[in-house]
Design a protein around this motif. Structure first.
Motif, mmCIF file in Angstrom:
data_model
loop_
_atom_site.group_PDB
_atom_site.id
_atom_site.type_symbol
_atom_site.label_atom_id
_atom_site.label_comp_id
_atom_site.label_asym_id
_atom_site.label_seq_id
_atom_site.Cartn_x
_atom_site.Cartn_y
_atom_site.Cartn_z
ATOM 1 N N ARG A 187 0.799 -1.323 0.063
ATOM 2 C CA ARG A 187 0.115 -0.006 0.022
ATOM 3 C C ARG A 187 0.901 1.199 -0.125
ATOM 4 N NH1 ARG A 187 -5.705 -0.573 0.112
ATOM 5 N NH2 ARG A 187 -5.214 1.633 -0.272
ATOM 6 N N GLU A 188 0.039 2.491 0.198
ATOM 7 C CA GLU A 188 0.803 3.560 -0.089
ATOM 8 C C GLU A 188 1.928 4.028 0.656
ATOM 9 O OE1 GLU A 188 -3.705 3.839 -1.190
ATOM 10 O OE2 GLU A 188 -2.285 3.133 0.565
ATOM 11 N N CYS A 189 3.019 4.556 0.209
ATOM 12 C CA CYS A 189 4.190 4.969 0.850
ATOM 13 C C CYS A 189 4.914 3.780 1.618
ATOM 14 C CB CYS A 189 3.916 6.038 1.763
ATOM 15 S SG CYS A 189 3.219 7.391 0.755
ATOM 16 N N VAL A 190 5.019 2.537 1.526
ATOM 17 C CA VAL A 190 5.824 1.613 1.714
ATOM 18 C C VAL A 190 7.007 1.613 1.456
ATOM 19 C CG1 VAL A 190 5.850 -0.946 1.978
ATOM 20 C CG2 VAL A 190 3.768 -0.036 2.315
ATOM 21 N N THR A 191 8.007 1.476 2.239
ATOM 22 C CA THR A 191 9.605 1.167 1.913
ATOM 23 C C THR A 191 10.051 0.023 2.322
ATOM 24 O OG1 THR A 191 9.905 2.295 4.018
ATOM 25 C CG2 THR A 191 9.837 3.704 2.134
ATOM 26 N N LEU B 27 0.158 -8.535 2.621
ATOM 27 C CA LEU B 27 -0.591 -7.347 2.791
ATOM 28 C C LEU B 27 0.523 -6.324 3.438
ATOM 29 C CD1 LEU B 27 -2.619 -5.007 2.067
ATOM 30 C CD2 LEU B 27 -3.938 -6.125 3.820
ATOM 31 N N LEU B 28 1.074 -5.444 3.117
ATOM 32 C CA LEU B 28 1.772 -4.448 3.655
ATOM 33 C C LEU B 28 0.884 -3.307 3.749
ATOM 34 C CD1 LEU B 28 5.489 -5.155 2.520
ATOM 35 C CD2 LEU B 28 3.982 -6.312 4.185
ATOM 36 N N ASN C 92 4.710 -16.227 3.668
ATOM 37 C CA ASN C 92 3.479 -16.096 3.006
ATOM 38 C C ASN C 92 2.237 -15.685 3.643
ATOM 39 O OD1 ASN C 92 5.017 -16.760 0.646
ATOM 40 N ND2 ASN C 92 4.729 -18.994 1.172
ATOM 41 N N HIS C 93 1.429 -15.031 3.100
ATOM 42 C CA HIS C 93 0.003 -14.515 4.019
ATOM 43 C C HIS C 93 0.244 -13.877 5.008
ATOM 44 C CE1 HIS C 93 -2.078 -17.415 1.453
ATOM 45 N NE2 HIS C 93 -1.124 -18.310 1.372
ATOM 46 N N VAL C 94 1.417 -13.063 5.184
ATOM 47 C CA VAL C 94 1.740 -12.325 6.443
ATOM 48 C C VAL C 94 1.006 -10.768 6.172
ATOM 49 C CG1 VAL C 94 3.783 -10.655 7.366
ATOM 50 C CG2 VAL C 94 3.906 -13.024 6.903
ATOM 51 N N ILE C 95 0.457 -10.456 7.301
ATOM 52 C CA ILE C 95 -0.299 -9.001 7.315
ATOM 53 C C ILE C 95 0.273 -8.131 8.320
ATOM 54 C CG2 ILE C 95 -2.523 -7.890 7.597
ATOM 55 C CD1 ILE C 95 -4.047 -10.448 6.972
ATOM 56 N N ILE C 96 0.797 -7.155 7.590
ATOM 57 C CA ILE C 96 1.516 -5.959 8.515
ATOM 58 C C ILE C 96 0.522 -4.663 8.419
ATOM 59 C CG2 ILE C 96 3.535 -4.475 8.961
ATOM 60 C CD1 ILE C 96 5.235 -6.964 8.058
ATOM 61 N N ALA C 97 0.089 -4.354 9.546
ATOM 62 C CA ALA C 97 -0.894 -3.023 9.632
ATOM 63 C C ALA C 97 -0.152 -1.764 9.372
ATOM 64 C CB ALA C 97 -1.719 -2.906 10.827
ATOM 65 N N ASN C 98 -1.019 -0.765 9.326
ATOM 66 C CA ASN C 98 -0.316 0.854 8.981
ATOM 67 C C ASN C 98 0.876 1.211 10.175
ATOM 68 O OD1 ASN C 98 -2.449 1.733 6.923
ATOM 69 N ND2 ASN C 98 -3.810 1.031 8.278
ATOM 70 N N ALA C 99 1.844 1.558 9.466
ATOM 71 C CA ALA C 99 2.858 2.404 10.115
ATOM 72 C C ALA C 99 3.840 1.706 10.985
ATOM 73 C CB ALA C 99 2.262 3.375 10.763
ATOM 74 N N VAL C 100 3.640 0.281 10.675
ATOM 75 C CA VAL C 100 4.746 -0.692 11.422
ATOM 76 C C VAL C 100 6.118 -0.531 11.023
ATOM 77 C CG1 VAL C 100 5.302 -3.240 12.064
ATOM 78 C CG2 VAL C 100 2.691 -2.250 11.946
ATOM 79 N N GLN C 101 7.018 -0.409 11.925
ATOM 80 C CA GLN C 101 8.464 -0.089 11.515
ATOM 81 C C GLN C 101 8.869 -1.371 11.838
ATOM 82 O OE1 GLN C 101 9.072 3.141 10.011
ATOM 83 N NE2 GLN C 101 7.073 2.519 9.875
ATOM 84 N N ASN D 26 12.971 -11.871 10.902
ATOM 85 C CA ASN D 26 11.993 -12.960 10.354
ATOM 86 C C ASN D 26 10.771 -12.901 10.859
ATOM 87 O OD1 ASN D 26 14.670 -13.774 9.384
ATOM 88 N ND2 ASN D 26 14.602 -15.906 9.675
ATOM 89 N N ILE D 27 9.662 -12.991 9.721
ATOM 90 C CA ILE D 27 8.315 -13.187 10.204
ATOM 91 C C ILE D 27 7.695 -14.181 9.311
ATOM 92 C CG2 ILE D 27 6.074 -11.650 10.062
ATOM 93 C CD1 ILE D 27 7.548 -9.353 10.093
ATOM 94 N N ASP D 28 7.132 -15.237 10.142
ATOM 95 C CA ASP D 28 6.823 -16.319 9.532
ATOM 96 C C ASP D 28 5.299 -16.386 8.982
ATOM 97 O OD1 ASP D 28 9.240 -17.621 10.062
ATOM 98 O OD2 ASP D 28 8.688 -18.652 12.000
ATOM 99 N N ASP D 29 5.065 -17.254 8.180
ATOM 100 C CA ASP D 29 3.749 -17.466 7.580
ATOM 101 C C ASP D 29 2.564 -16.976 8.383
ATOM 102 O OD1 ASP D 29 5.271 -18.311 5.428
ATOM 103 O OD2 ASP D 29 4.503 -20.244 5.191
ATOM 104 N N TYR D 30 1.703 -16.421 7.971
ATOM 105 C CA TYR D 30 0.181 -16.156 8.506
ATOM 106 C C TYR D 30 0.518 -15.155 9.591
ATOM 107 C CZ TYR D 30 -1.883 -19.440 5.565
ATOM 108 O OH TYR D 30 -2.457 -20.041 4.180
ATOM 109 N N ALA D 31 1.485 -14.705 10.075
ATOM 110 C CA ALA D 31 1.678 -13.890 10.972
ATOM 111 C C ALA D 31 1.016 -12.402 10.874
ATOM 112 C CB ALA D 31 3.210 -13.318 11.431
ATOM 113 N N PHE D 32 0.384 -11.781 12.039
ATOM 114 C CA PHE D 32 -0.137 -10.569 11.796
ATOM 115 C C PHE D 32 0.509 -9.599 12.790
ATOM 116 C CE2 PHE D 32 -3.085 -7.249 13.485
ATOM 117 C CZ PHE D 32 -3.722 -6.832 12.378
ATOM 118 N N ILE D 33 0.689 -8.331 12.296
ATOM 119 C CA ILE D 33 1.306 -7.270 13.287
ATOM 120 C C ILE D 33 0.507 -6.158 13.210
ATOM 121 C CG2 ILE D 33 3.490 -5.986 13.644
ATOM 122 C CD1 ILE D 33 5.093 -8.077 12.513
ATOM 123 N N GLY D 34 -0.128 -5.687 14.404
ATOM 124 C CA GLY D 34 -0.876 -4.564 14.477
ATOM 125 C C GLY D 34 -0.431 -3.410 14.236
ATOM 126 N N GLY D 35 -1.207 -2.238 13.825
ATOM 127 C CA GLY D 35 -0.590 -0.916 13.312
ATOM 128 C C GLY D 35 0.227 -0.212 14.376
#
Length: 259
Positions: free
Chosen positions: A87-91, A109-110, A124-133, A139-148
């Motif tokens: 998504r927008e402005c990801v680096t 989804l980043l 695979n299938h990792v979701i990282i929510a808005n503004a996570v640094q 290392n972030i394994d499959d299906y992990a989710f990190i909140g904003g």
């Protein structure tokens, strides 16, 4: 499909049916897979390898050099799997001599304003929510989710199917299948809702809960807890995955339950 107001280096390899919107810049030594859409004002630097059917939103910067003073210009890459949305402005910075690669898997989804530093490996299938640094070497394994708005310390490992609460400071490893919350970051149960959604049986979920009762709720140190688990609990894929994760942790794992 490719705007004449974008700039694409002659040495970039662009797959079939790729869409590139105006004012995007794609440098040499870049590969973009078929069916990918790239919005306006995106910059893709040398070393990027992007899979098929990805979506890259305006303002993203992919494969810029690492923000690491030890970096000496060595060749390295950013590799992004298929069907991933950025998504927008990801680096996303490319690797250093450590791994020579930063990798984001497929179907990830980043969300907006996420930063992925050098030498990170996302499954695979990792979701990282808005503004996570995310700092380097994580290392972030499959299906992990990190909140904003969370911040992940360098060299941390985040286990498969885990879930981290928004606004967290992640200084220690987060074991598989867990929920992590509070400050300091600590065990908040297992990610049972996520596991059910992904087809885990009630028996498997119950077995995972029992493993973490030994680790986080029985006032045992990790070494003793692992011994008790191996003696008293039946061997399963999930049990052994948790044991191996804990034993291989270099930063140590998050705290147990805190009232």
């Amino acid at each position: 499909m490719i705007s004449n107001l974008s700039h694409i280096n002659d040495q970039a390899v662009i797959g079939k049916d790729v869409t590139i919107d105006p004012f995007t810049v794609i440098h040499e030594n870049v590969k973009i897979g078929a069916g990918t859409w790239i919005g306006s004002n995106v910059t893709i630097y040398p070393g990027a390898i992007i899979g098929e059917n990805c979506k890259i939103f305006p303002g993203a910067v992919i494969s810029a050099v690492p923000q690491d003073l030890k970096f000496q210009g060595e060749e390295s890459t950013v590799e992004i799997g298929d069907n991933t949305t950025i998504r927008e402005c990801v680096t996303i910075n490319r690797g250093t001599i450590d791994k020579r690669m930063t990798k984001v898997g497929s179907n990830c989804l980043l969300m907006a304003y996420v930063h992925i530093a050098h030498d990170c490996i996302l499954g695979n299938h990792v979701i990282i929510a808005n503004a996570v640094q995310v700092a380097g070497h994580v290392n972030i394994d499959d299906y992990a989710f990190i909140g904003g708005s969370s911040a992940v310390h360098q060299f941390v490992k985040v286990g498969v199917h885990s879930m981290i609460s928004g606004g967290s400071l992640v200084r220690k490893d987060v074991p598989p299948y867990t929920k992590a919350a509070r400050e300091p970051l600590s065990y908040a149960g297992i990610n049972s809702l996520g596991l059910r959604r992904r087809g885990f049986s009630s028996e498997a979920i119950s077995n995972i809960q029992e493993v973490y009762r030994y680790l986080f709720l029985n006032s045992l140190n990790n070494s003793r807890a692992l011994e008790e688990i191996e003696i008293n609990l039946p061997a399963t894929k999930e049990r052994d995955e948790i044991i191996n994760f804990i034993r291989s942790s270099e930063r140590g794992v998050m705290k147990g339950y805190i009232n």
